[in-house]
Design a protein around this motif. Structure first.
Motif, PDB file in Angstrom:
ATOM      1  N   GLY A 123      -8.582  59.641  31.132  1.00 16.94           N
ATOM      2  CA  GLY A 123      -8.834  59.352  29.724  1.00 16.94           C
ATOM      3  C   GLY A 123      -9.913  58.305  29.575  1.00 16.94           C
ATOM      4  N   ILE A 124     -10.739  58.470  28.546  1.00 16.19           N
ATOM      5  CA  ILE A 124     -11.830  57.547  28.262  1.00 16.19           C
ATOM      6  C   ILE A 124     -11.560  56.853  26.929  1.00 16.19           C
ATOM      7  CG2 ILE A 124     -14.327  57.287  27.993  1.00 16.19           C
ATOM      8  CD1 ILE A 124     -13.586  58.462  30.691  1.00 16.19           C
ATOM      9  N   LEU A 125     -11.495  55.539  26.928  1.00 11.60           N
ATOM     10  CA  LEU A 125     -11.396  54.740  25.705  1.00 11.60           C
ATOM     11  C   LEU A 125     -12.755  54.115  25.456  1.00 11.60           C
ATOM     12  CD1 LEU A 125      -7.997  53.091  26.660  1.00 11.60           C
ATOM     13  CD2 LEU A 125      -8.320  54.654  24.723  1.00 11.60           C
ATOM     14  N   ALA A 126     -13.356  54.382  24.296  1.00 14.45           N
ATOM     15  CA  ALA A 126     -14.743  53.972  24.074  1.00 14.45           C
ATOM     16  C   ALA A 126     -15.039  53.819  22.596  1.00 14.45           C
ATOM     17  CB  ALA A 126     -15.695  55.005  24.691  1.00 14.45           C
ATOM     18  N   THR A 127     -16.260  53.387  22.291  1.00 19.20           N
ATOM     19  CA  THR A 127     -16.702  53.339  20.903  1.00 19.20           C
ATOM     20  C   THR A 127     -16.969  54.763  20.407  1.00 19.20           C
ATOM     21  OG1 THR A 127     -19.063  53.200  21.431  1.00 19.20           O
ATOM     22  CG2 THR A 127     -17.825  51.117  21.319  1.00 19.20           C
ATOM     23  N   ARG A 128     -17.068  54.895  19.110  1.00 19.57           N
ATOM     24  CA  ARG A 128     -17.338  56.215  18.542  1.00 19.57           C
ATOM     25  C   ARG A 128     -18.688  56.755  19.019  1.00 19.57           C
ATOM     26  NH1 ARG A 128     -15.970  55.348  13.555  1.00 19.57           N
ATOM     27  NH2 ARG A 128     -13.975  56.414  13.681  1.00 19.57           N
ATOM     28  N   GLY A 129     -19.680  55.866  19.138  1.00 19.45           N
ATOM     29  CA  GLY A 129     -20.996  56.307  19.584  1.00 19.45           C
ATOM     30  C   GLY A 129     -20.967  56.874  20.987  1.00 19.45           C
ATOM     31  N   THR A 130     -20.243  56.220  21.886  1.00 21.51           N
ATOM     32  CA  THR A 130     -20.154  56.698  23.264  1.00 21.51           C
ATOM     33  C   THR A 130     -19.395  58.015  23.332  1.00 21.51           C
ATOM     34  OG1 THR A 130     -20.288  54.459  24.164  1.00 21.51           O
ATOM     35  CG2 THR A 130     -19.315  56.137  25.573  1.00 21.51           C
ATOM     36  N   VAL A 131     -18.306  58.114  22.580  1.00 18.88           N
ATOM     37  CA  VAL A 131     -17.523  59.351  22.575  1.00 18.88           C
ATOM     38  C   VAL A 131     -18.359  60.504  22.021  1.00 18.88           C
ATOM     39  CG1 VAL A 131     -15.560  60.517  21.505  1.00 18.88           C
ATOM     40  CG2 VAL A 131     -15.281  58.227  22.480  1.00 18.88           C
ATOM     41  N   THR A 132     -19.037  60.270  20.904  1.00 19.28           N
ATOM     42  CA  THR A 132     -19.839  61.319  20.274  1.00 19.28           C
ATOM     43  C   THR A 132     -20.959  61.801  21.184  1.00 19.28           C
ATOM     44  OG1 THR A 132     -19.362  60.386  18.092  1.00 19.28           O
ATOM     45  CG2 THR A 132     -21.234  61.899  18.245  1.00 19.28           C
ATOM     46  N   SER A 133     -21.511  60.902  21.971  1.00 20.82           N
ATOM     47  CA  SER A 133     -22.616  61.271  22.855  1.00 20.82           C
ATOM     48  C   SER A 133     -22.192  62.238  23.951  1.00 20.82           C
ATOM     49  CB  SER A 133     -23.196  60.019  23.514  1.00 20.82           C
ATOM     50  OG  SER A 133     -22.345  59.531  24.548  1.00 20.82           O
ATOM     51  N   GLU A 134     -20.898  62.294  24.266  1.00 22.84           N
ATOM     52  CA  GLU A 134     -20.373  63.138  25.340  1.00 22.84           C
ATOM     53  C   GLU A 134     -20.932  62.762  26.705  1.00 22.84           C
ATOM     54  OE1 GLU A 134     -18.243  66.193  25.205  1.00 22.84           O
ATOM     55  OE2 GLU A 134     -17.640  65.165  23.381  1.00 22.84           O
ATOM     56  N   SER A 135     -21.509  61.574  26.825  1.00 22.65           N
ATOM     57  CA  SER A 135     -22.164  61.180  28.076  1.00 22.65           C
ATOM     58  C   SER A 135     -21.196  61.160  29.249  1.00 22.65           C
ATOM     59  CB  SER A 135     -22.820  59.807  27.916  1.00 22.65           C
ATOM     60  OG  SER A 135     -23.880  59.862  26.999  1.00 22.65           O
ATOM     61  N   TYR A 136     -19.989  60.657  29.039  1.00 24.24           N
ATOM     62  CA  TYR A 136     -19.036  60.599  30.135  1.00 24.24           C
ATOM     63  C   TYR A 136     -18.582  61.990  30.561  1.00 24.24           C
ATOM     64  CZ  TYR A 136     -18.642  55.593  30.574  1.00 24.24           C
ATOM     65  OH  TYR A 136     -18.923  54.283  30.844  1.00 24.24           O
ATOM     66  N   VAL A 137     -18.359  62.848  29.609  1.00 19.15           N
ATOM     67  CA  VAL A 137     -17.945  64.210  29.923  1.00 19.15           C
ATOM     68  C   VAL A 137     -19.019  64.910  30.746  1.00 19.15           C
ATOM     69  CG1 VAL A 137     -17.311  66.458  28.955  1.00 19.15           C
ATOM     70  CG2 VAL A 137     -16.526  64.350  27.843  1.00 19.15           C
ATOM     71  N   VAL A 138     -20.272  64.769  30.325  1.00 21.85           N
ATOM     72  CA  VAL A 138     -21.392  65.427  31.013  1.00 21.85           C
ATOM     73  C   VAL A 138     -21.582  64.859  32.417  1.00 21.85           C
ATOM     74  CG1 VAL A 138     -23.892  65.747  30.983  1.00 21.85           C
ATOM     75  CG2 VAL A 138     -22.578  66.047  28.877  1.00 21.85           C
ATOM     76  N   GLU A 139     -21.562  63.534  32.540  1.00 23.51           N
ATOM     77  CA  GLU A 139     -21.816  62.910  33.839  1.00 23.51           C
ATOM     78  C   GLU A 139     -20.665  63.137  34.817  1.00 23.51           C
ATOM     79  OE1 GLU A 139     -24.591  61.369  35.069  1.00 23.51           O
ATOM     80  OE2 GLU A 139     -25.528  62.144  33.258  1.00 23.51           O
ATOM     81  N   ILE A 140     -19.434  63.070  34.350  1.00 19.20           N
ATOM     82  CA  ILE A 140     -18.293  63.305  35.235  1.00 19.20           C
ATOM     83  C   ILE A 140     -18.319  64.732  35.774  1.00 19.20           C
ATOM     84  CG2 ILE A 140     -15.777  63.527  35.317  1.00 19.20           C
ATOM     85  CD1 ILE A 140     -15.631  61.116  33.407  1.00 19.20           C
ATOM     86  N   GLU A 141     -18.742  65.663  34.943  1.00 10.49           N
ATOM     87  CA  GLU A 141     -18.840  67.068  35.359  1.00 10.49           C
ATOM     88  C   GLU A 141     -19.744  67.227  36.587  1.00 10.49           C
ATOM     89  OE1 GLU A 141     -18.749  71.301  35.428  1.00 10.49           O
ATOM     90  OE2 GLU A 141     -17.440  69.891  34.378  1.00 10.49           O
ATOM     91  N   LYS A 142     -20.773  66.393  36.684  1.00  9.28           N
ATOM     92  CA  LYS A 142     -21.712  66.493  37.807  1.00  9.28           C
ATOM     93  C   LYS A 142     -21.068  66.105  39.130  1.00  9.28           C
ATOM     94  CE  LYS A 142     -25.688  65.324  34.877  1.00  9.28           C
ATOM     95  NZ  LYS A 142     -26.741  64.304  34.599  1.00  9.28           N
ATOM     96  N   PHE A 143     -20.171  65.114  39.082  1.00  7.96           N
ATOM     97  CA  PHE A 143     -19.590  64.585  40.320  1.00  7.96           C
ATOM     98  C   PHE A 143     -18.182  65.106  40.599  1.00  7.96           C
ATOM     99  CE2 PHE A 143     -22.527  61.329  38.647  1.00  7.96           C
ATOM    100  CZ  PHE A 143     -23.443  61.300  39.696  1.00  7.96           C
ATOM    101  N   PHE A 144     -17.434  65.392  39.526  1.00 10.45           N
ATOM    102  CA  PHE A 144     -16.055  65.871  39.676  1.00 10.45           C
ATOM    103  C   PHE A 144     -15.833  67.029  38.707  1.00 10.45           C
ATOM    104  CE2 PHE A 144     -16.077  61.333  40.730  1.00 10.45           C
ATOM    105  CZ  PHE A 144     -15.496  61.341  42.004  1.00 10.45           C
TER     106      PHE A 144
END
Length: 277
Positions: A123-144
């Motif tokens: 689970g990712i707890l973040a600001t609305r801007g970070t969540v909306t960007s989907e950056s964590y979802v995209v980057e995690i997909e590359k490694f895991f």
């Protein structure tokens, strides 16, 4: 000439990253820049965050930094890629831009987060801007690619921290609300990432709200370890970073306010200078 490592954040939160970096690499010089006059970044548009971040990175380059860390998840999510791909050659005219580097806090975290989860649900707890960007979802997909990622935006958490309410009972409701919402997305989540540098100040309350035995990750130590590795792999950058153990702090807002709040995040007294942008 002093060539410090620059550390940038929209406000105070990046000081939790700097604190851990200094613990790992105390011999280097550092300059921290907090854009407190224009915080928060988390609710602003991509274009605005990019413009503000680019301006601050340019100042750090002009101050002699060869390497700048965006110790801000929102800036890393919304501005880092454009700065790296479009701006580095021209960001600091006459300052040998191609030999300068800008790094963020998202990639170092996503490179290792899967190693902490046994269930494969995080689970990712973040600001609305970070969540909306989907950056964590995209980057995690590359490694895991098999990791299941769930996100929860926590818009009240940064104001609670910056208004000194993070340790008070009034914060309990907002912490419990968002932790419960995140956990409701999947009971198999066994790892929580605090994807905002303010959130470590709420760590005790997050632990109380989260299920027992869940792993909660703060980014400071992860980013610090990643920087150690980066400098060892890039000796040409390391050689250009000055090493006198000096620290300096800049803020775009009131220095008195910054110094008072920064001491909480950094863990020791801070004396800043004002930067007009």
């Amino acid at each position: 000439m002093t060539q410090p490592i620059g550390v940038f954040d929209s406000g105070y939160g990046g000081l939790t990253i700097l604190r851990d970096i200094v613990r790992k690499l105390p011999q280097y010089d550092y300059v921290y820049l907090g854009d407190n006059a224009r915080t928060p970044y988390g609710t602003r548009s991509f274009d605005t965050v990019y413009h503000y971040t680019r301006e601050c990175v340019q100042h750090l380059f002009e101050a002699g930094c060869r390497l700048v860390i965006l110790a801000c998840n929102t800036a890393s999510a919304k501005a880092l890629r454009n700065i790296q791909q479009l701006d580095l050659p021209t960001l600091a005219p006459g300052l040998d831009g191609p030999d300068r580097r800008v790094l963020g806090v998202i990639r170092p975290t996503t490179e290792v987060i899967g190693n902490y989860s046994k269930t494969g649900y995080v689970g990712i707890l973040a600001t609305r801007g970070t969540v909306t960007s989907e950056s964590y979802v995209v980057e995690i997909e590359k490694f895991f690619p098999d990791l299941a990622v769930f996100q929860e935006a926590c818009p009240m958490w940064v104001p609670l921290v910056e208004n000194g309410e993070y340790a008070n009972p009034g914060a309990d409701y907002f912490v419990e609300q968002h932790v419960n919402r995140l956990m409701a997305q999947s009971p198999e989540i066994d790892t929580l990432l605090l994807a905002c540098t303010h959130y470590p100040l709420l760590l005790d309350k997050i632990r109380e709200a989260a299920p027992p035995n869940i792993t909660i990750l703060s980014q400071g130590g992860i980013v610090a370890d990643s920087l150690v590795d980066y400098l060892s792999r890039h000796p040409e950058i390391d050689a250009q970073c000055s090493k006198h153990g000096q620290r300096s702090f800049l803020t775009t807002d009131s220095t008195d306010d910054f110094d008072r709040q920064a001491t909480i995040f950094y863990g020791e007294p801070v004396r800043s200078s004002h930067l007009a942008l």
